[in-house]
Design a protein around this motif. Structure first.
Motif, PDB file in Angstrom:
ATOM      1  N   TRP A 139       0.857  -1.186   0.000  1.00 19.05           N
ATOM      2  CA  TRP A 139       0.000   0.000   0.000  1.00 19.05           C
ATOM      3  C   TRP A 139       0.896   1.240   0.000  1.00 19.05           C
ATOM      4  O   TRP A 139       1.946   1.263   0.655  1.00 19.05           O
ATOM      5  CB  TRP A 139      -0.911   0.028   1.245  1.00 19.05           C
ATOM      6  CG  TRP A 139      -1.997  -1.007   1.253  1.00 19.05           C
ATOM      7  CD1 TRP A 139      -1.987  -2.229   0.665  1.00 19.05           C
ATOM      8  CD2 TRP A 139      -3.259  -0.894   1.913  1.00 19.05           C
ATOM      9  NE1 TRP A 139      -3.149  -2.893   0.914  1.00 19.05           N
ATOM     10  CE2 TRP A 139      -3.969  -2.106   1.683  1.00 19.05           C
ATOM     11  CE3 TRP A 139      -3.878   0.097   2.684  1.00 19.05           C
ATOM     12  CZ2 TRP A 139      -5.247  -2.334   2.187  1.00 19.05           C
ATOM     13  CZ3 TRP A 139      -5.149  -0.135   3.197  1.00 19.05           C
ATOM     14  CH2 TRP A 139      -5.835  -1.337   2.942  1.00 19.05           C
ATOM     15  N   GLN A 140       0.483   2.296  -0.742  1.00 14.99           N
ATOM     16  CA  GLN A 140       1.281   3.521  -0.800  1.00 14.99           C
ATOM     17  C   GLN A 140       0.500   4.708  -0.247  1.00 14.99           C
ATOM     18  O   GLN A 140      -0.700   4.841  -0.495  1.00 14.99           O
ATOM     19  CB  GLN A 140       1.687   3.824  -2.244  1.00 14.99           C
ATOM     20  CG  GLN A 140       2.729   2.854  -2.786  1.00 14.99           C
ATOM     21  CD  GLN A 140       3.222   3.254  -4.162  1.00 14.99           C
ATOM     22  OE1 GLN A 140       2.929   4.345  -4.648  1.00 14.99           O
ATOM     23  NE2 GLN A 140       3.987   2.358  -4.781  1.00 14.99           N
ATOM     24  N   ARG A 194      -2.686   5.947  -1.866  1.00 20.97           N
ATOM     25  CA  ARG A 194      -2.598   6.203  -3.299  1.00 20.97           C
ATOM     26  C   ARG A 194      -2.525   4.939  -4.137  1.00 20.97           C
ATOM     27  O   ARG A 194      -2.657   4.999  -5.356  1.00 20.97           O
ATOM     28  CB  ARG A 194      -1.351   7.047  -3.594  1.00 20.97           C
ATOM     29  CG  ARG A 194      -1.393   8.451  -3.011  1.00 20.97           C
ATOM     30  CD  ARG A 194      -2.551   9.241  -3.601  1.00 20.97           C
ATOM     31  NE  ARG A 194      -2.545  10.633  -3.152  1.00 20.97           N
ATOM     32  CZ  ARG A 194      -3.554  11.459  -3.359  1.00 20.97           C
ATOM     33  NH1 ARG A 194      -4.655  11.050  -3.962  1.00 20.97           N
ATOM     34  NH2 ARG A 194      -3.490  12.700  -2.938  1.00 20.97           N
ATOM     35  N   ALA A 195      -2.286   3.780  -3.519  1.00 22.95           N
ATOM     36  CA  ALA A 195      -2.212   2.536  -4.300  1.00 22.95           C
ATOM     37  C   ALA A 195      -2.386   1.332  -3.386  1.00 22.95           C
ATOM     38  O   ALA A 195      -1.847   1.309  -2.274  1.00 22.95           O
ATOM     39  CB  ALA A 195      -0.867   2.440  -5.024  1.00 22.95           C
ATOM     40  N   ALA A 241      -8.698   2.921  -8.549  1.00 21.25           N
ATOM     41  CA  ALA A 241      -9.165   4.119  -7.856  1.00 21.25           C
ATOM     42  C   ALA A 241      -9.694   3.806  -6.468  1.00 21.25           C
ATOM     43  O   ALA A 241      -9.835   4.695  -5.632  1.00 21.25           O
ATOM     44  CB  ALA A 241     -10.266   4.796  -8.674  1.00 21.25           C
ATOM     45  N   ALA A 242      -9.958   2.523  -6.205  1.00 22.34           N
ATOM     46  CA  ALA A 242     -10.556   2.155  -4.922  1.00 22.34           C
ATOM     47  C   ALA A 242      -9.577   2.316  -3.764  1.00 22.34           C
ATOM     48  O   ALA A 242      -9.967   2.265  -2.600  1.00 22.34           O
ATOM     49  CB  ALA A 242     -11.063   0.712  -4.970  1.00 22.34           C
ATOM     50  N   ALA A 243      -8.281   2.528  -4.089  1.00 23.34           N
ATOM     51  CA  ALA A 243      -7.292   2.671  -3.014  1.00 23.34           C
ATOM     52  C   ALA A 243      -7.711   3.772  -2.050  1.00 23.34           C
ATOM     53  O   ALA A 243      -7.543   3.651  -0.839  1.00 23.34           O
ATOM     54  CB  ALA A 243      -5.913   2.973  -3.603  1.00 23.34           C
ATOM     55  N   GLY A 244      -8.265   4.858  -2.618  1.00 23.71           N
ATOM     56  CA  GLY A 244      -8.560   6.016  -1.782  1.00 23.71           C
ATOM     57  C   GLY A 244      -9.870   5.927  -1.026  1.00 23.71           C
ATOM     58  O   GLY A 244     -10.366   6.947  -0.541  1.00 23.71           O
ATOM     59  N   HIS A 273      -6.808   5.700   4.749  1.00 24.08           N
ATOM     60  CA  HIS A 273      -5.770   6.703   4.908  1.00 24.08           C
ATOM     61  C   HIS A 273      -5.104   6.546   6.266  1.00 24.08           C
ATOM     62  O   HIS A 273      -5.537   5.740   7.096  1.00 24.08           O
ATOM     63  CB  HIS A 273      -6.370   8.101   4.741  1.00 24.08           C
ATOM     64  CG  HIS A 273      -7.126   8.231   3.462  1.00 24.08           C
ATOM     65  ND1 HIS A 273      -6.540   8.064   2.231  1.00 24.08           N
ATOM     66  CD2 HIS A 273      -8.452   8.461   3.217  1.00 24.08           C
ATOM     67  CE1 HIS A 273      -7.451   8.180   1.281  1.00 24.08           C
ATOM     68  NE2 HIS A 273      -8.630   8.427   1.851  1.00 24.08           N
ATOM     69  N   VAL A 274      -4.064   7.339   6.470  1.00 21.51           N
ATOM     70  CA  VAL A 274      -3.305   7.229   7.703  1.00 21.51           C
ATOM     71  C   VAL A 274      -3.085   8.643   8.242  1.00 21.51           C
ATOM     72  O   VAL A 274      -3.061   9.611   7.473  1.00 21.51           O
ATOM     73  CB  VAL A 274      -1.971   6.471   7.411  1.00 21.51           C
ATOM     74  CG1 VAL A 274      -1.034   7.286   6.558  1.00 21.51           C
ATOM     75  CG2 VAL A 274      -1.292   6.043   8.688  1.00 21.51           C
ATOM     76  N   HIS A 275      -2.959   8.793   9.547  1.00 22.00           N
ATOM     77  CA  HIS A 275      -2.689  10.104  10.121  1.00 22.00           C
ATOM     78  C   HIS A 275      -1.355  10.636   9.601  1.00 22.00           C
ATOM     79  O   HIS A 275      -0.376   9.888   9.531  1.00 22.00           O
ATOM     80  CB  HIS A 275      -2.620  10.020  11.648  1.00 22.00           C
ATOM     81  CG  HIS A 275      -3.965   9.848  12.293  1.00 22.00           C
ATOM     82  ND1 HIS A 275      -4.882  10.863  12.377  1.00 22.00           N
ATOM     83  CD2 HIS A 275      -4.544   8.775  12.882  1.00 22.00           C
ATOM     84  CE1 HIS A 275      -5.972  10.432  12.998  1.00 22.00           C
ATOM     85  NE2 HIS A 275      -5.799   9.159  13.301  1.00 22.00           N
ATOM     86  N   ALA A 276      -1.347  11.926   9.272  1.00 17.83           N
ATOM     87  CA  ALA A 276      -0.119  12.561   8.790  1.00 17.83           C
ATOM     88  C   ALA A 276       0.157  13.797   9.637  1.00 17.83           C
ATOM     89  O   ALA A 276      -0.763  14.377  10.226  1.00 17.83           O
ATOM     90  CB  ALA A 276      -0.262  12.942   7.325  1.00 17.83           C
TER      91      ALA A 276
END
Lengths: 369, 369, 369
Positions: free
Chosen positions: B86-87, B95-96, B104-107, B112-115
């Motif tokens: 996973w990216q 993103r992947a 497109a389903a990656a997003g 997502h992850v905390h940034a």
């Protein structure tokens, strides 16, 4: 003081303790003259082989002064404690207390120890863990509700079998999902297994029973990595099924023409986040002359161990992260074809076995491999 | 069983977790091609440098199977998980997800992850920790309320700068008090720093603002130890100010004629009782020819490390004792000019920043040095 | 998740904390110029010898910043903290705070430290631990209610004395029972001590007072192992008494004709499951010429240490098993002649000393040795 927000993870865990079932405690060749201290689902077990060759499994605590019986020695069919010499038979009954003037008094109430049924087959020693532990008494060995899994083809003369043992820091569920997961092979084992060629879109059929789940992959080309090239030098489309069988078996099966490889692994939870894998890979490769089978097997062991150690390192990192955050917080996609089903089977089995079904529930999905 | 009386210490602790602020996560030269696993205030952070040279800071847990992202690798501007590939971008958006037929389903939600915001300046990589962590979502990077501290003179060509990093087992407060404490230097660093000559009585002025506190020492002779002799070979009276600036800066400044030394340390709480010191000492010594500045700096590093290691050993003993007794039980005197004020600043900042003041509160005391 | 049934042991423990009494903190020859960090019943003690040769025992935490005073150094009759140089006398009073302009202010309220009475005799340094710890104040050294145990014969010129120190992972009770237990010697020390010859049935008389318990063995032949052969080369029937004296003495005494051996061990609980043994064996062997006494003693030390290490390994296994199961679950027989009585004495003494008795309670039993 409050913890930072992202650390407030709910204490979810995939750790499972399925009882009334069998777990591998040792490879047969590990159990020699000296008793072994083993831990199954957190339970300390003294495993020993009587002089008659039969394995015994006792709770690893002498009732007298609570030293581990596994630190003692075998005397005939009994296990003798190393501190004061109390002796126990395979049913857990106390048979001798040296120094007592009345020798028969050894068997008095409260001097016995919990004992567990054993089976030795396919090169492994299995121990049965009952859900309800009786009070200790002479002859109180529990009656197993079922028999342990049989490893296929390990005694079949047309097959060569290789065995591997490795410890993983992670739950039985994490180890089983890892063993049966296809997508990670292109990243974690890049070059060794998959991940070197173009991706292909394939169909996956998932079949679920009351006590097992399996995924069959259709249209999968031969894996591109080194292992694929060794097993199927001329390429082709493989038949590939991955299976989990309660309470502890992960099985990967490949067929390609006359070639057949089946890797079965018994996953033994030492404790919640520590799992020992007892694996046996049996294969038949028509293009390998029978007299070279063992040589091929020996040549594949280091490669297999390299892959297993990559998995072990990743599971250890996963488990450490889960411990830091105080729990698991997984997000699954349709690529996680078996993991969530395995967890459901384990949870159901913890509460008691489900009603047997004749036909499986079948679902299909697609993925790129 | 009761514990012995003196062990019943109230669980007081100087550990503080000031949020909505910046902490140094790494020296710039530490952050190369491989991601770094860092911990800030107990929060695991995957720190990485994209191929465009810009630093990213993500919560160090892949949302998929909770392995640390810092065990992965950099792909362009993204950080790729080492387990399933996973990216994530620097804003935490997924993103992947390799293997998904619908790229497109990656997003999708929950992937997502905390940034965390980053700044790279003065040779350090800073990370901003918000008090209220938003739910993860694309573009959910928090907006910093302020900018990080600037290290003075590190880019000034008239100054030579030496950097040192060391870990101390103790709270940020313990490390800051130690770094700014004068009386201990005559004992813990006997001979190296102070403690070799006669004692002099001097005046100390303590000035407190809403976000900092400083102590100025008047009439202090040049320190007698080796460091004093190197920095001011001809003696004299020094101007000496020690400062703490919220949330994490300890600064010691000496002037003696044209000589000027300023040692600024960013204290990063790895966790409550473990603090990493990122220090930069900038100095201008008129009697040292410019071409020898670096040589002097290199010569002073071992001495500085000797002193820091003496401090680290003492703080480790202090922390171990506090853990044994179950809490801190400090008794301060008027010689502890900064420690209690630093603790008050930290406690106030944990609850939210105080109202800015224009003029400081000023107090004076006397001590023998 | 439920734990497996046999792991649900009640949290019973033989750990005892008998206060208002003395424990050995060090051998005299261990206490030199440098202070020692010792732990007694979980209490950290800074033990030091003033320049006048007298031992002092202070709570090992400087009241100022909670660093251990044992990391400091001796100054005259005072112990000086290594961080800021605060000095304390043997009564715990603060005598100096360097840097304070008003020197007399050192002794202000709250700056003292808990202090403990000491005795140095028979080659050991004893420390008294009161049940009720006074608030710290000048001159607040507690008044001991009794004097420590005297090791018999260590100063008697007719006797040779050997000293041994060893740490055991186990409670004081486990170590005392082990030291005074006869039946285990035939198994754990097989060949070294007992267990090589035929068994004999003998009488045992157990005598109990309010503060001690002893077992006398009648008709016991000379132990068969190596030790028996060294001590009584011509065989015979030994007089043998094993004793426990509150709070911490295990004593084994053998007489055979003119030969006399008395092994006294002070058991110091470092913490609940860690006990340090300070042993002194004094013996008189008429058949050994006096000038060879020391040589015999030196020759016996390695054998004694071999036995002690076998015991230490077994107690460590016992303690680890008890920790795994969450508590002790002992089953005693009539062969356990002293262990249960020792536990009753310790429990009674934890609640306060029993009323002295003149004559002991006497019981007899039989065992095979």
């Amino acid at each position: 003081m409050a913890r930072l927000t992202p650390l407030r993870t709910k204490p979810a865990s995939s750790a499972a303790r399925v009882l009334d079932d069998w777990y591998v405690a040792a490879r047969s060749d590990e159990l020699r003259r000296a008793p072994l201290a083993r831990t199954l689902l957190g339970l300390p077990i003294a495993l020993y082989r009587g002089e008659d060759g039969v394995a015994g499994a006792l709770l690893d605590r002498c009732p007298h002064r609570n030293v581990p019986l596994s630190a003692g020695r075998v005397e005939g069919r009994h296990l003798e404690c190393g501190y004061h010499g109390w002796q126990f038979d395979r049913g857990g009954a106390c048979r001798a207390i040296p120094g007592l003037c009345d020798g028969a008094a050894a068997g008095a109430k409260g001097r016995h120890v919990h004992a567990y049924p054993t089976r030795e087959q396919d090169g492994f020693v299995w121990v049965y863990l009952p859900a309800d532990q009786q009070p200790v008494a002479e002859g109180a060995l529990p009656e197993p509700l079922r028999e342990p899994f049989r490893f296929p083809h390990v005694d079949d003369p047309r097959y060569v079998t290789v065995r591997q043992t490795i410890d993983m820091r992670g739950t039985l569920h994490a180890a089983a999902e890892n063993a049966l997961d296809v997508p990670h092979t292109a990243f974690l084992h890049r070059g060794l297994f998959r991940g070197t060629g173009d991706r292909n879109e394939i169909d996956v059929e998932v079949r679920r029973w009351h006590d097992r789940v399996e995924a069959e992959y259709f249209g999968e080309p031969r894996p591109e990595g080194l292992i694929g090239r060794v097993l199927a030098p001329r390429g082709g489309t493989v038949e590939h099924v991955d299976r989990f069988l309660l309470p502890c078996i992960a099985q990967v099966e490949y067929r390609l023409g006359e070639s057949h490889v089946v890797a079965s692994t018994a996953l033994t939870p030492i404790r919640d986040h520590e799992t020992r894998l007892f694996g046996a890979v049996s294969f038949r490769l028509p293009f390998v002359p029978p007299r070279l089978g063992d040589a091929v097997a020996r040549a594949l062991v280091p490669l297999g161990m390299t892959i297993l150690k990559q998995d072990a390192r990743m599971l250890a990192k996963q488990t450490a992260t889960i411990e830091t955050f105080g729990g698991e917080q997984f997000v699954s996609t349709e690529l996680d074809v078996l993991g969530p089903h395995i967890l459901r089977l384990l949870r159901q089995a913890e509460r008691g076995r489900a009603v047997p079904v004749e036909a499986p529930v079948v679902e299909t999905t697609r993925m790129q491999v």
